[in-house]
Design a protein around this motif. Structure first.
Motif, PDB file in Angstrom:
ATOM      1  N   UNK A  96      82.428  34.154  24.288  1.00  0.00           N
ATOM      2  CA  UNK A  96      82.746  33.841  23.120  1.00  0.00           C
ATOM      3  C   UNK A  96      82.543  32.279  22.797  1.00  0.00           C
ATOM      4  N   UNK A  97      82.868  31.468  23.972  1.00  0.00           N
ATOM      5  CA  UNK A  97      82.382  30.045  23.662  1.00  0.00           C
ATOM      6  C   UNK A  97      80.820  29.927  23.449  1.00  0.00           C
ATOM      7  N   UNK A  98      80.269  30.761  24.138  1.00  0.00           N
ATOM      8  CA  UNK A  98      78.719  30.453  23.908  1.00  0.00           C
ATOM      9  C   UNK A  98      78.169  31.464  22.755  1.00  0.00           C
ATOM     10  N   UNK A  99      78.840  32.387  22.136  1.00  0.00           N
ATOM     11  CA  UNK A  99      78.313  33.170  21.038  1.00  0.00           C
ATOM     12  C   UNK A  99      78.600  32.830  19.843  1.00  0.00           C
ATOM     13  N   UNK A 100      79.911  32.422  19.436  1.00  0.00           N
ATOM     14  CA  UNK A 100      80.356  31.823  18.298  1.00  0.00           C
ATOM     15  C   UNK A 100      79.728  31.104  17.415  1.00  0.00           C
ATOM     16  N   UNK A 101      78.970  29.859  18.169  1.00  0.00           N
ATOM     17  CA  UNK A 101      78.011  29.096  17.228  1.00  0.00           C
ATOM     18  C   UNK A 101      76.844  29.683  16.448  1.00  0.00           C
ATOM     19  N   UNK A 102      76.418  30.900  17.100  1.00  0.00           N
ATOM     20  CA  UNK A 102      75.489  31.662  16.358  1.00  0.00           C
ATOM     21  C   UNK A 102      76.010  32.300  15.311  1.00  0.00           C
ATOM     22  N   UNK A 103      77.115  32.811  15.392  1.00  0.00           N
ATOM     23  CA  UNK A 103      77.691  33.520  14.036  1.00  0.00           C
ATOM     24  C   UNK A 103      78.012  32.557  12.898  1.00  0.00           C
ATOM     25  N   UNK A 104      78.400  31.238  13.441  1.00  0.00           N
ATOM     26  CA  UNK A 104      78.751  30.437  12.609  1.00  0.00           C
ATOM     27  C   UNK A 104      77.635  29.761  11.904  1.00  0.00           C
ATOM     28  N   UNK A 105      76.262  29.592  12.714  1.00  0.00           N
ATOM     29  CA  UNK A 105      75.053  29.362  11.996  1.00  0.00           C
ATOM     30  C   UNK A 105      74.684  30.204  10.756  1.00  0.00           C
ATOM     31  N   UNK A 106      74.734  31.797  11.246  1.00  0.00           N
ATOM     32  CA  UNK A 106      74.373  32.532  10.287  1.00  0.00           C
ATOM     33  C   UNK A 106      75.160  32.528   9.132  1.00  0.00           C
ATOM     34  N   UNK A 107      76.527  32.484   9.160  1.00  0.00           N
ATOM     35  CA  UNK A 107      77.620  32.571   7.966  1.00  0.00           C
ATOM     36  C   UNK A 107      77.348  31.468   7.161  1.00  0.00           C
ATOM     37  N   UNK A 108      77.205  30.307   7.751  1.00  0.00           N
ATOM     38  CA  UNK A 108      76.927  29.212   7.184  1.00  0.00           C
ATOM     39  C   UNK A 108      75.606  29.331   6.230  1.00  0.00           C
ATOM     40  N   UNK A 109      74.650  29.747   6.762  1.00  0.00           N
ATOM     41  CA  UNK A 109      73.448  29.876   5.931  1.00  0.00           C
ATOM     42  C   UNK A 109      73.764  30.852   4.759  1.00  0.00           C
ATOM     43  N   UNK A 110      74.458  32.167   5.222  1.00  0.00           N
ATOM     44  CA  UNK A 110      74.635  32.987   3.990  1.00  0.00           C
ATOM     45  C   UNK A 110      75.766  32.422   2.951  1.00  0.00           C
ATOM     46  N   UNK A 111      76.757  31.671   3.296  1.00  0.00           N
ATOM     47  CA  UNK A 111      77.260  30.919   2.181  1.00  0.00           C
ATOM     48  C   UNK A 111      76.635  30.051   1.397  1.00  0.00           C
ATOM     49  N   UNK A 112      75.430  29.551   1.708  1.00  0.00           N
ATOM     50  CA  UNK A 112      74.862  28.648   0.772  1.00  0.00           C
ATOM     51  C   UNK A 112      74.248  29.351  -0.641  1.00  0.00           C
ATOM     52  N   UNK A 113      73.984  30.754  -0.252  1.00  0.00           N
ATOM     53  CA  UNK A 113      73.588  31.573  -1.430  1.00  0.00           C
ATOM     54  C   UNK A 113      74.650  32.053  -2.407  1.00  0.00           C
ATOM     55  N   UNK A 114      75.921  31.784  -2.053  1.00  0.00           N
ATOM     56  CA  UNK A 114      76.807  32.108  -3.072  1.00  0.00           C
ATOM     57  C   UNK A 114      76.936  31.120  -4.045  1.00  0.00           C
ATOM     58  N   UNK A 115      76.867  31.509  -5.331  1.00  0.00           N
ATOM     59  CA  UNK A 115      76.932  30.223  -6.372  1.00  0.00           C
ATOM     60  C   UNK A 115      78.529  29.819  -6.549  1.00  0.00           C
ATOM     61  N   UNK A 116      78.680  28.765  -6.401  1.00  0.00           N
ATOM     62  CA  UNK A 116      79.941  27.730  -6.575  1.00  0.00           C
ATOM     63  C   UNK A 116      80.789  28.404  -7.940  1.00  0.00           C
ATOM     64  N   UNK A 117      79.703  28.711  -8.926  1.00  0.00           N
ATOM     65  CA  UNK A 117      80.642  28.989 -10.002  1.00  0.00           C
ATOM     66  C   UNK A 117      81.591  30.235 -10.197  1.00  0.00           C
ATOM     67  N   UNK A 118      81.388  30.950  -9.112  1.00  0.00           N
ATOM     68  CA  UNK A 118      82.033  32.096  -8.909  1.00  0.00           C
ATOM     69  C   UNK A 118      83.345  31.893  -8.292  1.00  0.00           C
ATOM     70  N   UNK A 119      83.666  30.759  -7.499  1.00  0.00           N
ATOM     71  CA  UNK A 119      84.685  30.169  -7.202  1.00  0.00           C
ATOM     72  C   UNK A 119      85.487  29.241  -8.030  1.00  0.00           C
ATOM     73  N   UNK A 120      84.688  28.713  -8.660  1.00  0.00           N
ATOM     74  CA  UNK A 120      85.413  27.881  -9.972  1.00  0.00           C
ATOM     75  C   UNK A 120      86.146  28.888 -11.100  1.00  0.00           C
ATOM     76  N   UNK A 121      85.372  29.869 -11.204  1.00  0.00           N
ATOM     77  CA  UNK A 121      85.874  30.741 -12.032  1.00  0.00           C
ATOM     78  C   UNK A 121      87.207  31.748 -11.540  1.00  0.00           C
ATOM     79  N   UNK A 122      87.146  31.825 -10.286  1.00  0.00           N
ATOM     80  CA  UNK A 122      88.089  32.442  -9.907  1.00  0.00           C
ATOM     81  C   UNK A 122      89.330  31.561  -9.518  1.00  0.00           C
ATOM     82  N   UNK A 123      89.111  30.281  -9.195  1.00  0.00           N
ATOM     83  CA  UNK A 123      90.207  29.360  -9.284  1.00  0.00           C
ATOM     84  C   UNK A 123      91.144  29.222 -10.665  1.00  0.00           C
TER      85      UNK A 123
END
Length: 329
Positions: free
Chosen positions: A199-226
């Motif tokens: 887990x110590x060795x593998x979670x940074x890869x998941x962190x990198x991939x998910x962080x790249x995927x989060x960049x494609x989510x428009x911030x307007x969706x979170x603002x409207x939800x808030x």
């Protein structure tokens, strides 16, 4: 007498080999064939490095190949499906040991992939907020993934030492959570040690991939939800996770294949002979092939492992593609 000057189009039509069709066809063929020509060196290397050894391994699985035929493995007697019958005979010692190793590997893979995804996703979500030192933290999070496997795992070997390891020093000497120093590299605790390192060795890869995927989510969706009164958990459930579904589908599959086939981590952590609690299939096949010198049985186990991974991968891709078609409808 009237002199007629031929036009340029007439000259092209009258000159052999200059018509539009013959002129364009070679160029079109070159354009179509150029990508395949550029891919040819990589395809040849792939053939030599992966496919040829795979075919040889499949042939070896049908032979009674032991240490007596190492000089020329082609002279080993033909055994047919005998190696496969021995491997799947769970009432015999060889089959029972392989089944135990398979169950340990399944439990280890499910826990490791689940924890890697959970920790990586949580870190990526929290790293979306802007604060001082965010870039430094992102770089530090990727250190375990960037380190060479041997360097990372051998450090944990020293930390898991019974007498002078850092883990026992913190848990027993400083925090007093254990009655006595624990053995982490032998016995039942070896499974926890292997899971921790994975887990110590593998979670940074998941962190990198998910962080790249989060960049494609428009911030307007979170603002409207808030503005609609949605809290952090509702935004995560209704916006983040559905938007990351394609990324997570690929991420989970890659983590599953990497973890299930992981050989370097248990080999460096425990050596050639892993404890029964941490006897992964990859190390078990290595022991059957290079410790007991029964390469035929080891090759049969490898082919069975390949078939299992192909079956799981095909089923996973079918389920995910079916889920996408259902969601589109």
């Amino acid at each position: 007498m009237t002199t007629t000057v031929p036009t340029e189009a007439a000259v092209r039509r009258s000159t052999p080999g200059t018509a539009d069709g013959p002129r364009r066809r070679p160029g079109r063929i070159r354009r179509i064939g150029l990508p395949y020509l550029l891919l040819l060196p990589a395809l040849l290397l792939e053939l030599l490095v992966h496919l040829v050894p795979m075919v040889i391994g499949i042939v070896m699985s049908f032979k009674e190949l032991t240490q007596f035929y190492i000089r020329d493995w082609t002279t080993a007697p033909w055994n047919g499906l005998g190696n496969y019958r021995m491997s799947v005979d769970f009432n015999a010692p060889v089959g029972a040991a392989l089944l135990h190793s398979f169950l340990v590997t399944v439990a280890f893979t499910l826990l490791s992939v689940g924890l890697c995804w959970l920790v990586g996703t949580a870190a990526a979500v929290h790293m979306q907020d802007t604060f001082r030192g965010r870039g430094l933290l992102r770089a530090l999070f990727l250190v375990p993934y960037a380190l060479p496997v041997y360097t990372a795992v051998i450090t944990w070997v020293f930390m898991f030492q019974h007498d002078n390891g850092l883990v026992n020093h913190v848990l027993h000497d400083q925090l007093g959570l254990t009655d006595k120093p624990s053995f982490w590299l032998i016995g039942d605790n070896s499974f926890l040690a292997l899971l921790t390192v994975s887990v110590w060795k593998g979670w940074p890869f998941a962190f990198l991939i998910v962080m790249a995927g989060l960049q494609n989510i428009p911030k307007e969706l979170y603002e409207a939800a808030a503005l609609d009164g949605a809290g952090l958990w509702q935004q995560l459930r209704r916006i983040t996770l559905p938007s990351l579904r394609p990324v997570n589908q690929v991420l989970v599959l890659v983590l599953f294949l990497w973890t299930f086939n992981d050989f370097n981590t248990p080999y460096v952590l425990f050596g050639k002979t892993a404890p029964a609690a941490a006897d992964l299939v990859s190390v078990h096949i290595y022991q059957a092939s290079f410790v007991t010198w029964n390469f035929g049985t080891g090759s049969a186990m490898s082919v069975l492992l390949l078939l299992f991974l192909l079956l799981v991968t095909g089923g996973y891709l079918w389920l995910t593609s079916r889920g996408r078609r259902t969601a589109d409808v």
